[in-house]
Design an enzyme around this catalytic site. Structure first.
Site, PDB file in Angstrom:
ATOM      1  N   LYS A  77       0.920  -1.245  -0.177  1.00 40.20           N
ATOM      2  CA  LYS A  77       0.024   0.025  -0.118  1.00 40.20           C
ATOM      3  C   LYS A  77       0.777   1.166   0.004  1.00 40.20           C
ATOM      4  O   LYS A  77       2.105   1.348   0.663  1.00 40.20           O
ATOM      5  CB  LYS A  77      -1.026  -0.127   1.243  1.00 40.20           C
ATOM      6  CG  LYS A  77      -1.905   1.072   1.322  1.00 40.20           C
ATOM      7  CD  LYS A  77      -2.799   0.886   2.460  1.00 40.20           C
ATOM      8  CE  LYS A  77      -4.014   2.123   2.681  1.00 40.20           C
ATOM      9  NZ  LYS A  77      -4.908   1.807   3.796  1.00 40.20           N
ATOM     10  N   SER A 151      -9.582   1.746   3.167  1.00 40.82           N
ATOM     11  CA  SER A 151      -8.665   2.465   2.065  1.00 40.82           C
ATOM     12  C   SER A 151      -7.436   1.559   1.270  1.00 40.82           C
ATOM     13  O   SER A 151      -6.922   2.154   0.500  1.00 40.82           O
ATOM     14  CB  SER A 151      -7.842   3.657   2.789  1.00 40.82           C
ATOM     15  OG  SER A 151      -7.035   3.037   4.074  1.00 40.82           O
ATOM     16  N   SER A 175      -9.908  -0.732   7.346  1.00 37.78           N
ATOM     17  CA  SER A 175      -9.185  -0.681   5.878  1.00 37.78           C
ATOM     18  C   SER A 175      -8.514  -1.867   5.484  1.00 37.78           C
ATOM     19  O   SER A 175      -8.176  -2.088   4.410  1.00 37.78           O
ATOM     20  CB  SER A 175      -8.215   0.457   5.738  1.00 37.78           C
ATOM     21  OG  SER A 175      -8.919   1.771   5.984  1.00 37.78           O
TER      22      SER A 175
END
Length: 586
Positions: A77, A151, A175
């Protein structure tokens, strides 16, 4: 050369390497080609490229091939540092080039894994939908019109589409779990502090966790074993073991009807009911609990002063760079500047949270709480039209977790509809991940050995009618409303109470409303044996041409019965009978 399958697991890939049917270079080349072909899905910010990856491939030549993650490609990420790759946190103006790896990345590389690129995210890890990025909406891996979840959107979709074996996400409010559920993956959110967060762009620094997405429990657990452990130069790092790998003494389930939302709310509700039945079949003690405690804790995250922790990390950048932050993200972050969020409110909330944590600790003593990972989903268009409330809904069953210092494991739990996966999350106290893995493994094994069958229901066994309880008692779960093919006749039998009889005609007939339920094969025989003549279970042809077991009537039972085919179904016939009775009483 072996074909690189879409569902890539660590054990499968290691077997290919051992057999010589694949090499790490071939795997990376396939991943690069897949990422290029899927550019419009907005999965990557720094996509896989040999310019970044080749040094790691070269390094494999001097590493022991027995390392647990030798040659295993993983995605990161883009709020987690990888040396030499830009870290953007979803904002180009924020971008910097780290000289070192985040602690978790360093540990994975040390175990032989290959970081292949940086994935898209809701900007500054603020969102649960996967649409709050200037790099584009990340598309759901199964149905592109739906959200991917956030996210950690790109991290989940990269794994789901075979562009990584596993991936790193982060989790402050869900997330690391919501994208897992929406893309049919396992998502592990370890205990707060169990994995180091050094080298991670902070959201709420005191709550942030690095997480993993994978196709299997085994892969998630192996990654946990590699990266777990205290980091001496990380002020948030703790020495937290995964705990004993044992089954919980009891399962905790919500004691009230849950809220479901979005265009597939009813499908999600049915999938939850089915999941609950599977849990009950494990024959572990089940206790129903009031979840108001968890909802009260969750409210502190965005409705209370905790959002100020996000502002403390990013407010300076936002003020110094007007207009560069994604609009809805800036709106959320600026909510922290409300006058009521003063120092006194912070301590008031902190003290309130401590009491909630004590209650949760007592409740979860040797127990696991199970809730839906998400109560629904949305199309990307729906989120664009209403970005705040849709995102808030996605956190309904996730936001409490880190505030209460819990560990969590999100696992698939069947499909709510075709290409619409459903997932549940198992919650335990800090340091009890071993119990979560053991329970998840038990659930999976039970599902693999308990086949089921669909059953078409057209009368008193339908939802809300007197014999629905018999369906529930035999472990059946409502799936959907449907119709028969246009070749049936519906008769009102002369029984007490009246029942409908469904007859298939050699020609002519009409389409009749039915409900489709799913029942375990183990209980189907007993259920069928208890059905009184002239009714029974036979083959029912549905409107789409498929054939399922369902209620039918033998012809002799319809002698003297009233033909009610024109109503199109038993519910409408009941409504007409009630209306006629009311008129007769006047």
């Amino acid at each position: 050369m072996s074909e690189l399958q879409t569902v890539i697991t660590i054990s499968w890939l290691r077997e290919q390497y051992t057999n010589g049917t694949l090499t790490p270079s071939q795997v990376i080349q396939s991943i690069i080609e897949r990422a290029e072909a899927d550019q419009e899905k907005h999965i990557w910010i720094t996509p896989p490229s040999l310019a970044y990856i080749q040094p790691y491939l070269d390094r494999l030549k001097v590493l022991d091939t027995q390392l647990p993650l030798w040659g295993i490609p993983f995605a990161v990420k883009d709020n987690i540092d990888v040396a030499g790759m830009p870290t953007t946190a979803g904002c180009e103006e924020y971008s910097y080039l780290p000289s070192g790896h985040a602690a978790v990345v360093e540990r994975l590389i040390h175990a032989g894994a290959i970081p292949i690129g940086k994935t898209n995210l809701d900007q500054f890890a603020t969102g649960l939908v996967g649409t709050r990025s200037p790099y584009g909406d990340t598309h759901n891996a199964l149905r592109p019109e739906l959200i991917s979840g956030g996210s950690s959107s790109g991290s989940a979709v990269a794994v789901a589409l075979g562009q990584a074996v596993f991936s790193l996400g982060t989790d402050t409010a869900g997330s690391g779990r919501v994208p897992a559920a929406l893309n049919n993956l396992v998502g592990l959110k370890p205990s707060v502090g169990a994995w180091p967060s050094k080298g991670v762009v902070p959201a709420c620094e005191s709550l942030d966790c690095v997480t993993v997405f994978a196709h299997t429990l085994e892969d998630a657990e192996l990654v946990d074993q590699v990266v777990r452990g205290i980091q001496a130069d990380d002020p948030w790092s703790k020495e937290i073991t995964a705990g004993e790998r044992k089954l919980p003494a009891k399962l905790l389930l919500p004691d009230e009807p849950l809220t479901f939302y979005g265009p597939f709310a009813e499908e999600y509700r049915a999938a939850w009911e089915k999941s609950v039945n599977k849990l009950k079949a494990l024959q572990l003690p089940v206790e129903y609990v009031d979840i108001q405690l968890f909802q009260a804790a969750a409210a502190l995250l965005y409705e209370g002063p905790w959002v100020a922790e996000r502002w403390s990390a990013l407010g300076g950048f936002i003020e110094a760079h007007p207009g560069v932050t994604f609009p809805v993200t800036e709106k959320v972050l600026r909510s922290a500047t409300k006058p009521e969020f003063d120092a006194a409110s912070v301590f008031t909330a902190f003290h309130k949270l401590q009491s909630y944590k004590l209650e949760a600790k007592k409740l979860l003593q040797d127990a696991v709480l199970v809730m839906p990972t998400a109560g629904g989903t949305w199309t990307r268009e729906q989120v664009a039209a209403d970005p705040i409330s849709t995102n808030s809904a996605m956190g309904l069953y996730t936001n409490h977790c880190n505030l209460l210092d819990l560990s969590a494991l999100a696992v698939p739990s069947g499909d709510a509809a075709p290409d619409l996966p459903f997932g549940v999350t198992l919650f335990a106290a800090s340091g009890e991940e071993g119990m979560l893995f053991r329970l998840a493994e038990t659930i999976r094994t039970a599902q693999e050995h308990k086949p089921s069958t669909l059953v078409a229901v057209c009368g008193l066994h339908m939802r809300g009618l007197p014999l629905e309880r018999q369906m529930r008692e035999h472990g059946a779960v409502f799936v959907r409303e449907d119709r028969t093919s246009p070749s049936y006749k519906l008769m009102k039998l002369e029984t007490v109470p009246p029942k409908p009889g469904l007859l298939k005609l050699p020609q002519g007939g009409a389409s009749i409303e039915v409900e489709i339920w799913e029942m375990p094969i183990a209980t189907f025989g007993a259920f069928t044996a208890a059905i009184p003549a002239p009714l029974g279970i036979g083959k029912v042809e549905l409107e789409d041409g498929s054939i399922v077991p369902g209620f039918i009537c033998e012809a002799y039972g319809t002698v003297g019965a009233e033909d009610i085919t024109s109503y199109g179904g038993w519910r409408k016939a009941l409504a007409a009978m009630a209306e006629a009775k009311a008129e007769a009483a006047l």
